[in-house]
Design a protein around this motif. Sequence first.
Motif, PDB file in Angstrom:
ATOM      1  N   LEU A  56       0.820  -1.210   0.000  1.00  0.00           N
ATOM      2  CA  LEU A  56       0.000   0.000   0.000  1.00  0.00           C
ATOM      3  C   LEU A  56       0.854   1.259   0.000  1.00  0.00           C
ATOM      4  O   LEU A  56       0.511   2.244  -0.652  1.00  0.00           O
ATOM      5  CB  LEU A  56      -0.934  -0.001   1.219  1.00  0.00           C
ATOM      6  N   THR A  57       1.968   1.231   0.734  1.00  0.00           N
ATOM      7  CA  THR A  57       2.844   2.408   0.805  1.00  0.00           C
ATOM      8  C   THR A  57       3.862   2.420  -0.329  1.00  0.00           C
ATOM      9  O   THR A  57       4.589   3.407  -0.487  1.00  0.00           O
ATOM     10  CB  THR A  57       3.592   2.441   2.146  1.00  0.00           C
ATOM     11  N   ARG A  58       3.939   1.327  -1.098  1.00  0.00           N
ATOM     12  CA  ARG A  58       4.886   1.176  -2.207  1.00  0.00           C
ATOM     13  C   ARG A  58       6.328   1.329  -1.739  1.00  0.00           C
ATOM     14  O   ARG A  58       7.167   1.912  -2.406  1.00  0.00           O
ATOM     15  CB  ARG A  58       4.568   2.166  -3.341  1.00  0.00           C
ATOM     16  N   GLN A  59       6.602   0.746  -0.580  1.00  0.00           N
ATOM     17  CA  GLN A  59       7.961   0.734  -0.053  1.00  0.00           C
ATOM     18  C   GLN A  59       8.659  -0.567  -0.441  1.00  0.00           C
ATOM     19  O   GLN A  59       8.054  -1.646  -0.400  1.00  0.00           O
ATOM     20  CB  GLN A  59       7.953   0.857   1.475  1.00  0.00           C
ATOM     21  N   PHE A  60       9.937  -0.465  -0.790  1.00  0.00           N
ATOM     22  CA  PHE A  60      10.726  -1.657  -1.076  1.00  0.00           C
ATOM     23  C   PHE A  60      11.024  -2.381   0.232  1.00  0.00           C
ATOM     24  O   PHE A  60      11.334  -1.751   1.242  1.00  0.00           O
ATOM     25  CB  PHE A  60      12.027  -1.278  -1.797  1.00  0.00           C
TER      26      PHE A  60
ATOM     27  N   ASP B 168      10.061  -4.721   7.150  1.00  0.00           N
ATOM     28  CA  ASP B 168       9.402  -6.020   7.230  1.00  0.00           C
ATOM     29  C   ASP B 168       8.042  -5.825   7.894  1.00  0.00           C
ATOM     30  O   ASP B 168       7.938  -5.796   9.120  1.00  0.00           O
ATOM     31  CB  ASP B 168      10.272  -6.983   8.043  1.00  0.00           C
ATOM     32  N   LEU B 169       6.979  -5.695   7.096  1.00  0.00           N
ATOM     33  CA  LEU B 169       5.670  -5.308   7.598  1.00  0.00           C
ATOM     34  C   LEU B 169       4.672  -6.461   7.551  1.00  0.00           C
ATOM     35  O   LEU B 169       4.848  -7.439   6.824  1.00  0.00           O
ATOM     36  CB  LEU B 169       5.131  -4.121   6.788  1.00  0.00           C
ATOM     37  N   ASP B 170       3.590  -6.302   8.331  1.00  0.00           N
ATOM     38  CA  ASP B 170       2.567  -7.331   8.458  1.00  0.00           C
ATOM     39  C   ASP B 170       1.613  -7.350   7.268  1.00  0.00           C
ATOM     40  O   ASP B 170       1.470  -6.371   6.527  1.00  0.00           O
ATOM     41  CB  ASP B 170       1.726  -7.076   9.712  1.00  0.00           C
ATOM     42  N   LEU B 171       0.901  -8.486   7.156  1.00  0.00           N
ATOM     43  CA  LEU B 171      -0.218  -8.556   6.221  1.00  0.00           C
ATOM     44  C   LEU B 171      -1.308  -7.574   6.640  1.00  0.00           C
ATOM     45  O   LEU B 171      -1.510  -7.303   7.827  1.00  0.00           O
ATOM     46  CB  LEU B 171      -0.821  -9.967   6.211  1.00  0.00           C
ATOM     47  N   THR B 172      -2.014  -7.054   5.654  1.00  0.00           N
ATOM     48  CA  THR B 172      -3.213  -6.269   5.916  1.00  0.00           C
ATOM     49  C   THR B 172      -4.393  -7.223   6.161  1.00  0.00           C
ATOM     50  O   THR B 172      -4.264  -8.439   5.999  1.00  0.00           O
ATOM     51  CB  THR B 172      -3.539  -5.371   4.720  1.00  0.00           C
ATOM     52  N   VAL B 173      -5.547  -6.663   6.512  1.00  0.00           N
ATOM     53  CA  VAL B 173      -6.755  -7.484   6.625  1.00  0.00           C
ATOM     54  C   VAL B 173      -7.046  -8.162   5.288  1.00  0.00           C
ATOM     55  O   VAL B 173      -7.367  -9.355   5.227  1.00  0.00           O
ATOM     56  CB  VAL B 173      -7.952  -6.621   7.081  1.00  0.00           C
TER      57      VAL B 173
ATOM     58  N   SER C 115      10.262   4.682  -0.818  1.00  0.00           N
ATOM     59  CA  SER C 115       9.094   4.676  -1.701  1.00  0.00           C
ATOM     60  C   SER C 115       9.059   5.894  -2.612  1.00  0.00           C
ATOM     61  O   SER C 115       8.076   6.115  -3.308  1.00  0.00           O
ATOM     62  CB  SER C 115       7.805   4.635  -0.874  1.00  0.00           C
ATOM     63  N   ASP C 116      10.125   6.684  -2.610  1.00  0.00           N
ATOM     64  CA  ASP C 116      10.153   7.953  -3.338  1.00  0.00           C
ATOM     65  C   ASP C 116      10.327   7.713  -4.841  1.00  0.00           C
ATOM     66  O   ASP C 116      10.788   6.651  -5.273  1.00  0.00           O
ATOM     67  CB  ASP C 116      11.288   8.838  -2.814  1.00  0.00           C
ATOM     68  N   PRO C 117       9.955   8.690  -5.659  1.00  0.00           N
ATOM     69  CA  PRO C 117      10.047   8.532  -7.120  1.00  0.00           C
ATOM     70  C   PRO C 117      11.454   8.195  -7.616  1.00  0.00           C
ATOM     71  O   PRO C 117      11.598   7.402  -8.562  1.00  0.00           O
ATOM     72  CB  PRO C 117       9.573   9.879  -7.658  1.00  0.00           C
TER      73      PRO C 117
END
Length: 208
Positions: free
Chosen positions: A15-19, A25-30, A98-100
């Motif tokens: 969602l945040t378009r972060q590499f 290291d992020l969690d799953l969304t709903v 996540s920057d251009p």
Amino acid sequence: MLVIWARHGQNQANLTRQFSHRRLDLDLTVVGREQAEALAGLLARRLDHTTATSPALFASPLRRAQQTAEIVARRLDGDVETIDALREVDVGELDGRSDPAAWATYTSVLDAWGRGEHGRRFPGGEDLHDLCTRLATALERVARAASGRPAVVVAHGANLRAALPGLTGLPDPGKDLGTGQFAELEVLVGEGAAPRIRLLAWRSSSSS
């Protein structure tokens, strides 16, 4: 032998378009958890058509893959082995960004790989030779550990898509593997030779 390569469900970095290779290291969304549950059902039905034996289960160490694999393992009644080499593409200094400018660099490297410049490297990260070598090594480990059973790998989409031409000799499939979707591979291993890998199916998607 059959190796099903499943992409994890949607996670916050989608969602945040972060590499996200190691530092982020992020969690799953709903939605991602719902996708993982649906994936587990798809795999149960797919494998029921091929064998009565429980598949061998493997996963990338990243949280989104681990959480997806836990849901799949409950449905398929198995234990998950973690393989570090199944991580997403090592984008080096782009990790967490996540920057251009970061996305322009990422696209430039992948475009170079597509033109045959396989030695083009992410700043502080890997080139295509590195990626293909580690995924081939991981798939060989999967095939040997599975000992003839079908295997399910819960990992990532970009790493497999980028490496497919080098692993199989086929062109880029053209679209990303959808979150919560899977590809099917045939992996043949022998003594003293690199594994032979063939793409059997690819569930493409334009969604993240």
